[in-house]
Design a protein around this motif. Structure first.
Motif, PDB file in Angstrom:
ATOM      1  N   VAL A 193      83.584 113.092 -16.175  1.00 27.70           N
ATOM      2  CA  VAL A 193      83.181 114.212 -17.024  1.00 27.70           C
ATOM      3  C   VAL A 193      81.740 114.592 -16.712  1.00 27.70           C
ATOM      4  O   VAL A 193      81.059 113.944 -15.912  1.00 27.70           O
ATOM      5  N   SER A 194      81.264 115.653 -17.339  1.00 23.79           N
ATOM      6  CA  SER A 194      79.894 116.108 -17.146  1.00 23.79           C
ATOM      7  C   SER A 194      78.911 115.095 -17.709  1.00 23.79           C
ATOM      8  O   SER A 194      79.288 114.238 -18.525  1.00 23.79           O
ATOM      9  N   PRO A 195      77.620 115.174 -17.296  1.00 28.70           N
ATOM     10  CA  PRO A 195      76.646 114.188 -17.795  1.00 28.70           C
ATOM     11  C   PRO A 195      76.557 114.118 -19.314  1.00 28.70           C
ATOM     12  O   PRO A 195      76.481 113.029 -19.885  1.00 28.70           O
ATOM     13  N   TRP A 196      76.558 115.271 -19.994  1.00 25.10           N
ATOM     14  CA  TRP A 196      76.476 115.246 -21.454  1.00 25.10           C
ATOM     15  C   TRP A 196      77.736 114.626 -22.057  1.00 25.10           C
ATOM     16  O   TRP A 196      77.660 113.824 -22.993  1.00 25.10           O
ATOM     17  N   ALA A 197      78.893 114.996 -21.533  1.00 30.51           N
ATOM     18  CA  ALA A 197      80.129 114.380 -22.008  1.00 30.51           C
ATOM     19  C   ALA A 197      80.162 112.904 -21.626  1.00 30.51           C
ATOM     20  O   ALA A 197      80.742 112.072 -22.340  1.00 30.51           O
ATOM     21  N   GLY A 198      79.508 112.566 -20.498  1.00 27.54           N
ATOM     22  CA  GLY A 198      79.433 111.178 -20.073  1.00 27.54           C
ATOM     23  C   GLY A 198      78.686 110.316 -21.070  1.00 27.54           C
ATOM     24  O   GLY A 198      79.005 109.137 -21.255  1.00 27.54           O
ATOM     25  N   LEU A 199      77.678 110.918 -21.743  1.00 30.76           N
ATOM     26  CA  LEU A 199      76.972 110.176 -22.779  1.00 30.76           C
ATOM     27  C   LEU A 199      77.927 109.816 -23.910  1.00 30.76           C
ATOM     28  O   LEU A 199      77.896 108.698 -24.431  1.00 30.76           O
ATOM     29  N   GLY A 200      78.792 110.752 -24.273  1.00 29.91           N
ATOM     30  CA  GLY A 200      79.798 110.465 -25.290  1.00 29.91           C
ATOM     31  C   GLY A 200      80.754 109.378 -24.832  1.00 29.91           C
ATOM     32  O   GLY A 200      81.145 108.501 -25.620  1.00 29.91           O
ATOM     33  N   ALA A 201      81.125 109.419 -23.548  1.00 24.87           N
ATOM     34  CA  ALA A 201      82.014 108.394 -23.002  1.00 24.87           C
ATOM     35  C   ALA A 201      81.349 107.019 -23.039  1.00 24.87           C
ATOM     36  O   ALA A 201      81.997 105.996 -23.325  1.00 24.87           O
ATOM     37  N   LEU A 202      80.043 106.984 -22.760  1.00 27.07           N
ATOM     38  CA  LEU A 202      79.332 105.710 -22.803  1.00 27.07           C
ATOM     39  C   LEU A 202      79.180 105.200 -24.235  1.00 27.07           C
ATOM     40  O   LEU A 202      79.054 103.989 -24.449  1.00 27.07           O
ATOM     41  N   CYS A 203      79.195 106.098 -25.217  1.00 24.22           N
ATOM     42  CA  CYS A 203      79.236 105.656 -26.621  1.00 24.22           C
ATOM     43  C   CYS A 203      80.533 104.896 -26.871  1.00 24.22           C
ATOM     44  O   CYS A 203      80.539 103.841 -27.525  1.00 24.22           O
ATOM     45  N   ILE A 204      81.631 105.423 -26.333  1.00 27.90           N
ATOM     46  CA  ILE A 204      82.924 104.742 -26.472  1.00 27.90           C
ATOM     47  C   ILE A 204      82.885 103.389 -25.775  1.00 27.90           C
ATOM     48  O   ILE A 204      83.361 102.379 -26.311  1.00 27.90           O
ATOM     49  N   ALA A 205      82.286 103.360 -24.571  1.00 23.64           N
ATOM     50  CA  ALA A 205      82.202 102.103 -23.818  1.00 23.64           C
ATOM     51  C   ALA A 205      81.374 101.066 -24.563  1.00 23.64           C
ATOM     52  O   ALA A 205      81.761  99.892 -24.663  1.00 23.64           O
ATOM     53  N   ALA A 206      80.221 101.481 -25.089  1.00 27.19           N
ATOM     54  CA  ALA A 206      79.364 100.547 -25.824  1.00 27.19           C
ATOM     55  C   ALA A 206      80.060 100.032 -27.072  1.00 27.19           C
ATOM     56  O   ALA A 206      79.973  98.837 -27.401  1.00 27.19           O
ATOM     57  N   MET A 207      80.771 100.907 -27.776  1.00 30.85           N
ATOM     58  CA  MET A 207      81.506 100.486 -28.972  1.00 30.85           C
ATOM     59  C   MET A 207      82.549  99.426 -28.625  1.00 30.85           C
ATOM     60  O   MET A 207      82.699  98.426 -29.325  1.00 30.85           O
ATOM     61  N   GLY A 208      83.249  99.634 -27.513  1.00 32.63           N
ATOM     62  CA  GLY A 208      84.291  98.694 -27.125  1.00 32.63           C
ATOM     63  C   GLY A 208      83.744  97.356 -26.686  1.00 32.63           C
ATOM     64  O   GLY A 208      84.123  96.302 -27.220  1.00 32.63           O
ATOM     65  N   PHE A 209      82.829  97.368 -25.721  1.00 35.19           N
ATOM     66  CA  PHE A 209      82.359  96.107 -25.149  1.00 35.19           C
ATOM     67  C   PHE A 209      81.442  95.341 -26.105  1.00 35.19           C
ATOM     68  O   PHE A 209      81.449  94.107 -26.120  1.00 35.19           O
ATOM     69  N   LYS A 210      80.629  96.041 -26.914  1.00 31.50           N
ATOM     70  CA  LYS A 210      79.775  95.347 -27.875  1.00 31.50           C
ATOM     71  C   LYS A 210      80.627  94.701 -28.969  1.00 31.50           C
ATOM     72  O   LYS A 210      80.335  93.593 -29.430  1.00 31.50           O
ATOM     73  N   THR A 211      81.695  95.367 -29.364  1.00 32.94           N
ATOM     74  CA  THR A 211      82.603  94.825 -30.374  1.00 32.94           C
ATOM     75  C   THR A 211      83.359  93.609 -29.843  1.00 32.94           C
ATOM     76  O   THR A 211      83.659  92.674 -30.588  1.00 32.94           O
ATOM     77  N   ALA A 212      83.650  93.608 -28.554  1.00 31.46           N
ATOM     78  CA  ALA A 212      84.465  92.535 -27.972  1.00 31.46           C
ATOM     79  C   ALA A 212      83.785  91.173 -28.082  1.00 31.46           C
ATOM     80  O   ALA A 212      84.453  90.155 -28.276  1.00 31.46           O
ATOM     81  N   SER A 213      82.461  91.142 -27.978  1.00 29.57           N
ATOM     82  CA  SER A 213      81.763  89.855 -27.936  1.00 29.57           C
ATOM     83  C   SER A 213      81.916  89.037 -29.218  1.00 29.57           C
ATOM     84  O   SER A 213      82.358  87.878 -29.163  1.00 29.57           O
ATOM     85  N   PRO A 214      81.566  89.557 -30.402  1.00 28.34           N
ATOM     86  CA  PRO A 214      81.734  88.723 -31.604  1.00 28.34           C
ATOM     87  C   PRO A 214      83.187  88.385 -31.914  1.00 28.34           C
ATOM     88  O   PRO A 214      83.470  87.305 -32.433  1.00 28.34           O
ATOM     89  N   ILE A 215      84.121  89.305 -31.603  1.00 28.20           N
ATOM     90  CA  ILE A 215      85.531  88.992 -31.825  1.00 28.20           C
ATOM     91  C   ILE A 215      85.975  87.867 -30.895  1.00 28.20           C
ATOM     92  O   ILE A 215      86.706  86.953 -31.294  1.00 28.20           O
ATOM     93  N   PHE A 216      85.519  87.915 -29.647  1.00 30.28           N
ATOM     94  CA  PHE A 216      85.906  86.887 -28.679  1.00 30.28           C
ATOM     95  C   PHE A 216      85.558  85.492 -29.187  1.00 30.28           C
ATOM     96  O   PHE A 216      86.371  84.557 -29.088  1.00 30.28           O
ATOM     97  N   TRP A 217      84.353  85.316 -29.736  1.00 27.85           N
ATOM     98  CA  TRP A 217      83.905  83.966 -30.090  1.00 27.85           C
ATOM     99  C   TRP A 217      84.720  83.342 -31.209  1.00 27.85           C
ATOM    100  O   TRP A 217      84.735  82.117 -31.366  1.00 27.85           O
ATOM    101  N   THR A 218      85.413  84.136 -31.993  1.00 29.77           N
ATOM    102  CA  THR A 218      86.266  83.557 -33.031  1.00 29.77           C
ATOM    103  C   THR A 218      87.478  82.847 -32.433  1.00 29.77           C
ATOM    104  O   THR A 218      88.054  81.961 -33.062  1.00 29.77           O
ATOM    105  N   ILE A 219      87.867  83.231 -31.218  1.00 32.42           N
ATOM    106  CA  ILE A 219      89.076  82.661 -30.613  1.00 32.42           C
ATOM    107  C   ILE A 219      88.848  81.240 -30.088  1.00 32.42           C
ATOM    108  O   ILE A 219      89.580  80.324 -30.471  1.00 32.42           O
TER     109      ILE A 219
END
Length: 449
Positions: A340-366
């Motif tokens: 996507v375009s750079p501005w839309a890419g910023l929105g995409a990176l918001c999605i990426a940060a939400m996913g990968f940052k969320t994964a870490s604390p959930i992972f440690w419970t396992i």
């Protein structure tokens, strides 16, 4: 081999007042220390373009230097922990803060790639053992019933730092030319000097032992010591005190899966952390401060996502579906950022940060629900050590790709693939459900170091 959690007994009034004072005096200090620690670790991402212009630092050299921190951290974490027990948490935490601040400030005087490598390695040496030292302090000063809340507040420093690092570093970069120095020099020097100052403040506010705390009454000291010692006696009685070989732990296929999963999560998180400023800068026409403000947006979204997902996974008790969803979300975000375009890419990176940052604390419970308490400490240390090597691999690979292809798109696509593979791997691991909570209350809470 089921572990038995320590059940909290009703606390004496003196214990409650002592704990209240600790949460007012010590816990906020550790929270601020973690913010400063994290900023000094990741602020090089904002200086990449200026370092390239002023000292000729290539993208591959930047990525390699960024990752060297994690190699040093892994090598010196155990020796640092040994010295922590010898000198005490007060002295050792002060030493860590002042030395990392001095090294971080010395980054202002970098003149070559080789000097950049040396200082990044030394920063890892200086910071090694910071997180274990704080957790050790909590174990000696807080009862079990209050330690989880203190650790959670402390860990919030990482997310808070991710948000404020951008605007703060961007504003300091705007000092370019002041007193004849570049903006990146002012950024490194001021942020590093803040760590040194905070180290001296920590020395004034911290005490090694409860008995040394003049801000507690004699009754509070005695009651707090009784509560902490009683709980430690119970834990020691239910735990095998023998040492567990990390090589034997690696023979467990589940441990290998845990190591791989945390490696994949760290790979994604640190790739986004170190390269997000450069990706945002590609939008064009933005000042350093504006880049810093925009870099904060994905991490604000990530903090909200971590809070919502944490509550939801706690309520349902089903960890694996949430972890799979987080990894897939991160993968989708990084892939979209490439098309996507750079501005839309910023929105995409918001999605990426939400996913990968969320994964870490959930992972440690396992792994916490899978591991027996008698092997929990070395097992979690092993997962943390191996997993954090992703912090070396991802910036190094991204830098090489930037130099060879002129773009980070290949790296982002690679992260998408890694995220999908990790999501598939989650289906193979055990632990993480309500029926498998085998002593999680006795286990320490790790962090992305």
């Amino acid at each position: 081999m089921t572990a038995h959690p320590v059940h909290a007994a009703p606390q004496e009034p003196a214990v409650r007042t002592a704990v209240h004072k600790i949460f007012r005096r010590v816990v906020p200090l550790f929270f601020v220390m973690f913010i400063v620690n994290y900023i000094d670790r990741v602020n090089i991402g904002f200086a990449q373009d200026q370092l390239s212009t002023d000292i000729g630092l290539s993208a591959s050299a930047f990525g390699f230097g960024a990752g060297l921190f994690f190699i040093a951290y892994a090598i010196f974490e155990v020796p640092s922990n040994v010295l922590l027990e010898r000198f005490g948490a007060k002295i050792w935490l002060t030493r860590i803060m002042i030395t990392w601040g001095l090294v971080a400030a010395a980054m202002a005087f970098v003149t070559s790639a080789e000097m950049f490598y040396v200082l990044r390695f030394l920063l890892g040496v200086a910071e090694a053992g910071f997180f274990p030292a704080v957790i050790y302090y909590f174990t000696r000063w807080l009862p079990d019933a209050d330690r989880g809340r203190a650790t959670a507040i402390f860990l919030m420093g990482s997310g808070t730092a991710s948000v404020i690092a951008g605007p703060l570093s961007g504003a300091l970069l705007e000092m370019h030319g002041f007193a004849g120095h570049s903006g990146w020099q002012w950024m490194f020097f001021i942020e590093g000097a803040a760590s040194v100052v905070l180290g001296f403040i920590a020395f004034r506010l911290l005490d090694n032992r409860v008995e040394d705390a003049k801000w507690l009454t004699d009754e509070e000291k005695a009651a707090l010591n009784r509560a902490v010692e009683a709980e430690q006696t119970v834990r020691a009685a239910s735990r095998d005190t023998g040492r567990v070989s990390r090589w034997k732990l690696l023979a467990d296929p589940q441990m290998l899966l845990f190591c791989w999963l945390y490696f994949a999560i760290s790979l994604a998180l640190y790739a986004v952390t170190f390269w997000l400023p450069s990706i945002v800068d590609d939008i064009g026409g933005l000042s350093d401060f504006e880049v810093g403000l925009l870099v904060a947006v994905p991490w604000l979204c990530a903090i909200a996502a971590v809070y919502v997902s944490g509550r939801a996974s706690d309520r349902t008790g089903k960890r694996r579906p949430f972890l799979i969803a987080a990894l897939i979300t991160g993968s989708v975000g990084t892939f979209l950022a490439t098309v996507v375009s750079p501005w839309a890419g910023l929105g995409a990176l918001c999605i990426a940060a939400m996913g990968f940052k969320t994964a870490s604390p959930i992972f440690w419970t396992i792994p916490q629900s899978y591991l027996d308490a008698r092997v929990a400490a070395p097992a979690i240390a092993l997962i943390n050590s191996v997993g954090n090597l992703g912090g070396f691999v991802s910036p190094t690979v991204f830098g090489i790709l930037q130099d060879t292809t002129g773009s980070t798109k290949g790296g982002l696509i690679g992260l998408s693939v890694v995220g999908v593979i990790a999501a598939v791997t989650v289906a193979l691991v055990r632990g993480g459900g309500r029926n498998e909570q085998r002593g999680a209350a006795t286990l320490p809470e790790p962090v992305e170091t």
